[in-house]
Design a protein around this motif. Structure first.
Motif, mmCIF file in Angstrom:
data_model
loop_
_atom_site.group_PDB
_atom_site.id
_atom_site.type_symbol
_atom_site.label_atom_id
_atom_site.label_comp_id
_atom_site.label_asym_id
_atom_site.label_seq_id
_atom_site.Cartn_x
_atom_site.Cartn_y
_atom_site.Cartn_z
ATOM 1 N N CYS A 1 0.814 -1.229 0.000
ATOM 2 C CA CYS A 1 0.000 0.000 0.000
ATOM 3 C C CYS A 1 0.842 1.271 0.000
ATOM 4 O O CYS A 1 0.283 2.363 -0.129
ATOM 5 C CB CYS A 1 -0.942 0.005 1.194
ATOM 6 S SG CYS A 1 -2.240 -1.236 1.047
ATOM 7 N N SER B 1 0.738 4.862 0.815
ATOM 8 C CA SER B 1 -0.428 5.062 1.680
ATOM 9 C C SER B 1 -0.363 4.142 2.896
ATOM 10 O O SER B 1 0.406 3.184 2.922
ATOM 11 C CB SER B 1 -1.713 4.757 0.900
ATOM 12 O OG SER B 1 -1.901 5.713 -0.116
ATOM 13 N N GLU B 2 -1.222 4.436 3.869
ATOM 14 C CA GLU B 2 -1.412 3.542 4.997
ATOM 15 C C GLU B 2 -2.295 2.388 4.535
ATOM 16 O O GLU B 2 -3.189 2.585 3.714
ATOM 17 C CB GLU B 2 -2.105 4.270 6.160
ATOM 18 C CG GLU B 2 -1.291 5.416 6.719
ATOM 19 C CD GLU B 2 -1.860 5.962 8.041
ATOM 20 O OE1 GLU B 2 -2.846 5.422 8.571
ATOM 21 O OE2 GLU B 2 -1.295 6.952 8.530
ATOM 22 N N ASN C 1 -8.200 1.091 2.103
ATOM 23 C CA ASN C 1 -8.165 2.374 2.809
ATOM 24 C C ASN C 1 -8.847 3.440 1.955
ATOM 25 O O ASN C 1 -8.335 3.818 0.902
ATOM 26 C CB ASN C 1 -6.704 2.763 3.098
ATOM 27 C CG ASN C 1 -6.614 4.056 3.878
ATOM 28 O OD1 ASN C 1 -7.618 4.703 4.175
ATOM 29 N ND2 ASN C 1 -5.394 4.440 4.212
ATOM 30 N N THR D 1 -7.122 11.365 2.641
ATOM 31 C CA THR D 1 -5.661 11.486 2.532
ATOM 32 C C THR D 1 -5.039 10.183 3.042
ATOM 33 O O THR D 1 -4.597 10.094 4.187
ATOM 34 C CB THR D 1 -5.151 12.685 3.362
ATOM 35 O OG1 THR D 1 -6.007 13.801 3.136
ATOM 36 C CG2 THR D 1 -3.735 13.069 2.992
ATOM 37 N N PRO D 2 -5.010 9.137 2.202
ATOM 38 C CA PRO D 2 -4.596 7.813 2.693
ATOM 39 C C PRO D 2 -3.122 7.714 3.086
ATOM 40 O O PRO D 2 -2.734 6.734 3.728
ATOM 41 C CB PRO D 2 -4.920 6.882 1.517
ATOM 42 C CG PRO D 2 -4.944 7.756 0.321
ATOM 43 C CD PRO D 2 -5.399 9.109 0.790
ATOM 44 N N THR D 3 -2.325 8.728 2.712
ATOM 45 C CA THR D 3 -0.927 8.713 3.153
ATOM 46 C C THR D 3 -0.803 9.130 4.618
ATOM 47 O O THR D 3 0.231 8.913 5.236
ATOM 48 C CB THR D 3 -0.068 9.678 2.295
ATOM 49 O OG1 THR D 3 -0.711 10.960 2.283
ATOM 50 C CG2 THR D 3 0.074 9.162 0.868
#
Ligand SMILES: [Zn+2]
Length: 131
Positions: A19, A22-23, A43, A47-49
């Protein structure tokens, strides 16, 4: 002391890597204090990071699969792409499940750590990996 099956641990580490940047996120099912299976989720955070929000329909489906296997929902997991394996302020604010174990993996330090988060208080949880 909790036990985490090695296969689940490896899946969690690989999911975090897949991923990046990203998280990643997912949940863990098991029986008593044995965390048996990892259920990866998408996810959907804006803001998936920087944060995670599990896709709700996938979450419900994962819990259905867990119940079919007679497992309980024991844990929740996400990764930190470039910070420590420790709950962020957002993680603490969004920790609505005092009974769950929160696993956090740091893609920076490669550490996988576990916590209880109850009313804003973070307590480390010990576990060991089993076959
Ligand atoms: Zn986090």
């Amino acid at each position: 002391m909790y036990r985490l099956r090695q296969e689940a641990e490896q899946k969690m580490r690989l999911h975090a890597r897949d991923c990046l940047p990203s998280e990643c996120c997912g949940i863990l099912g098991g029986i008593d204090r044995l965390l048996m299976d990892y259920y990866p989720l998408t996810n959907r955070a804006i803001t998936p990071t920087k944060s995670f929000f599990a896709a709700p329909e996938e979450l419900f489906e994962a819990i259905r699969r867990m119940r079919r296997r007679k497992q309980e929902h024991l844990g929740i997991y996400h990764s930190h792409p470039d910070s420590e394996a420790y709950p962020s302020a957002t993680d603490v604010k969004m920790a609505f499940y005092p009974q769950l174990i929160y696993f956090i993996f740091s893609a920076k330090t490669l550490e996988l750590r576990a916590f209880h988060i109850v009313e804003g208080n973070i307590t480390p949880v010990s576990y060991f990996v089993v076959d």
